[in-house]
Design a protein around this motif. Sequence first.
Motif, mmCIF file in Angstrom:
data_model
loop_
_atom_site.group_PDB
_atom_site.id
_atom_site.type_symbol
_atom_site.label_atom_id
_atom_site.label_comp_id
_atom_site.label_asym_id
_atom_site.label_seq_id
_atom_site.Cartn_x
_atom_site.Cartn_y
_atom_site.Cartn_z
ATOM 1 N N SER A 264 0.820 -1.209 0.000
ATOM 2 C CA SER A 264 0.000 0.000 0.000
ATOM 3 C C SER A 264 0.856 1.261 0.000
ATOM 4 C CB SER A 264 -0.922 0.000 1.231
ATOM 5 O OG SER A 264 -1.771 -1.138 1.216
ATOM 6 N N ASP A 265 2.030 1.164 -0.597
ATOM 7 C CA ASP A 265 2.966 2.286 -0.664
ATOM 8 C C ASP A 265 2.700 3.081 -1.938
ATOM 9 O OD1 ASP A 265 5.120 4.005 -0.822
ATOM 10 O OD2 ASP A 265 6.602 2.507 -0.219
ATOM 11 N N ASP A 266 2.158 4.277 -1.803
ATOM 12 C CA ASP A 266 1.884 5.114 -2.958
ATOM 13 C C ASP A 266 2.988 6.121 -3.228
ATOM 14 O OD1 ASP A 266 -0.480 3.862 -3.450
ATOM 15 O OD2 ASP A 266 -1.766 5.447 -2.643
ATOM 16 N N ILE A 267 4.071 6.058 -2.468
ATOM 17 C CA ILE A 267 5.184 6.989 -2.669
ATOM 18 C C ILE A 267 6.204 6.390 -3.620
ATOM 19 C CG2 ILE A 267 6.941 8.387 -1.540
ATOM 20 C CD1 ILE A 267 4.069 9.113 -0.779
ATOM 21 N N VAL A 268 6.557 5.133 -3.419
ATOM 22 C CA VAL A 268 7.421 4.426 -4.360
ATOM 23 C C VAL A 268 6.660 3.213 -4.895
ATOM 24 C CG1 VAL A 268 9.529 5.174 -3.191
ATOM 25 C CG2 VAL A 268 8.545 2.950 -2.640
ATOM 26 N N LEU A 269 7.109 2.695 -6.001
ATOM 27 C CA LEU A 269 6.460 1.542 -6.621
ATOM 28 C C LEU A 269 7.158 0.272 -6.135
ATOM 29 C CD1 LEU A 269 6.161 3.004 -10.234
ATOM 30 C CD2 LEU A 269 4.416 2.964 -8.447
ATOM 31 N N GLU A 270 6.589 -0.331 -5.095
ATOM 32 C CA GLU A 270 7.258 -1.462 -4.461
ATOM 33 C C GLU A 270 7.463 -2.637 -5.406
ATOM 34 O OE1 GLU A 270 2.866 -1.918 -3.799
ATOM 35 O OE2 GLU A 270 4.312 -0.289 -3.579
ATOM 36 N N GLU A 271 6.574 -2.794 -6.386
ATOM 37 C CA GLU A 271 6.720 -3.885 -7.346
ATOM 38 C C GLU A 271 8.019 -3.759 -8.137
ATOM 39 O OE1 GLU A 271 5.100 -6.553 -7.938
ATOM 40 O OE2 GLU A 271 3.185 -6.357 -6.904
ATOM 41 N N ILE A 272 8.473 -2.534 -8.342
ATOM 42 C CA ILE A 272 9.699 -2.292 -9.105
ATOM 43 C C ILE A 272 10.913 -2.290 -8.187
ATOM 44 C CG2 ILE A 272 10.966 -0.553 -10.430
ATOM 45 C CD1 ILE A 272 8.328 0.221 -11.728
ATOM 46 N N HIS A 273 10.867 -1.478 -7.129
ATOM 47 C CA HIS A 273 12.061 -1.265 -6.316
ATOM 48 C C HIS A 273 12.364 -2.454 -5.406
ATOM 49 C CE1 HIS A 273 12.120 2.910 -7.655
ATOM 50 N NE2 HIS A 273 10.839 2.985 -7.359
ATOM 51 N N SER A 274 11.416 -2.830 -4.574
ATOM 52 C CA SER A 274 11.684 -3.897 -3.605
ATOM 53 C C SER A 274 11.847 -5.252 -4.281
ATOM 54 C CB SER A 274 10.562 -3.950 -2.565
ATOM 55 O OG SER A 274 10.569 -2.778 -1.781
ATOM 56 N N ARG A 275 10.965 -5.560 -5.223
ATOM 57 C CA ARG A 275 11.121 -6.833 -5.936
ATOM 58 C C ARG A 275 12.392 -6.815 -6.781
ATOM 59 N NH1 ARG A 275 7.193 -10.259 -4.940
ATOM 60 N NH2 ARG A 275 5.027 -9.575 -4.609
#
Length: 347
Positions: A264-275
């Motif tokens: 539910s992070d709308d500041i960064v795109l977790e699908e791109i950065h964390s994954r």
Amino acid sequence: MLLTALTSLVAIASVSAAGTALRARAIEADAANIGTPADVGGFSMNALHVPAGADAELPPIVFIHGASGNLRDQATTFLGPLEGRAELLFVDRPGHGYSERGGPENAYPDGQASAIARLMERRGINRAIIVGHSFGGAIAASFGVLYPEKTAGLLFLAPATHPWPGGVDWYYNLASTPVVGPLFCHTIALHAGMARLDAATRGVFAPNPRPETYVGDTAPALVLRPAAFCANATDVANLQGYVTRFAERYREITAPTVIVTGDSDDIVLEEIHSRGLARDIAGSELVWIKGLGHKPDYAARDLAIAAIEKIAGRQRDLQAMARELEPKLAATRVTPPATRRGLQAGQ
């Protein structure tokens, strides 16, 4: 008429700049420096250094704040539960908080990683677990690549580390533009920022509730001072190009790594950065938490501390902790502000 209009504009700008200077001094008076500056090679870098206790059982830990932040952000949440357990270093990144900006290399994560490495040397820290939140994740990743001998482990909290589609909000590009940027920072930015500070900080936490004392405790208004605002804008405006060039090197990281993020992070795109980090860093652990926004350092602090312990060699079931946390996040969920926008590059 043209001369009259220009004269009026100059007068308005002068009054606004004077007001900015007064408000910037008031911000500093309300948030006195809690760190200690040190020369790191031509400029002063500020940090809160907390020695280890007699019974310390964890390696040194270095905390790197995100965009628009300062060392108080991480110290407010982590100092209490970790004091005595490890040597702690909470850093004001170059140009932020009470650190000087330094040279042009500090407009990029690798330059800031280098400055932090020199600061560690000045404080006698040979090797540490590096904790990076949001924009600080790009610096932590760069540190892990460039200084493996100083990296005991890496903890990424809602990191911004990889190329993303789109750009950043307009004011970052404007404030980082020569001539026009400094004018904007000295006349308009602080006043506009103060007007929306409460809503903006709540938006960064959403859908998790922001602690009511957060603004007073962490002094986010420090970033609205002209020099800090310009430095912050330049950092964010440069990030896309930097990670496009540098992200392929994350595969060189061999230190124990944990990545904590939410869906539910709308500041960064977790699908791109964390994954992306989980894919690039062999042996890393991705902890994906339903209902978690952009501030796992607060909303999932106990899990983040457990991740530090796991990096240090303790047995910790982070996935089980994540599942236990999710119902609590659901129970305290708040509605994001209608004006919240995803910066995508880190906040």
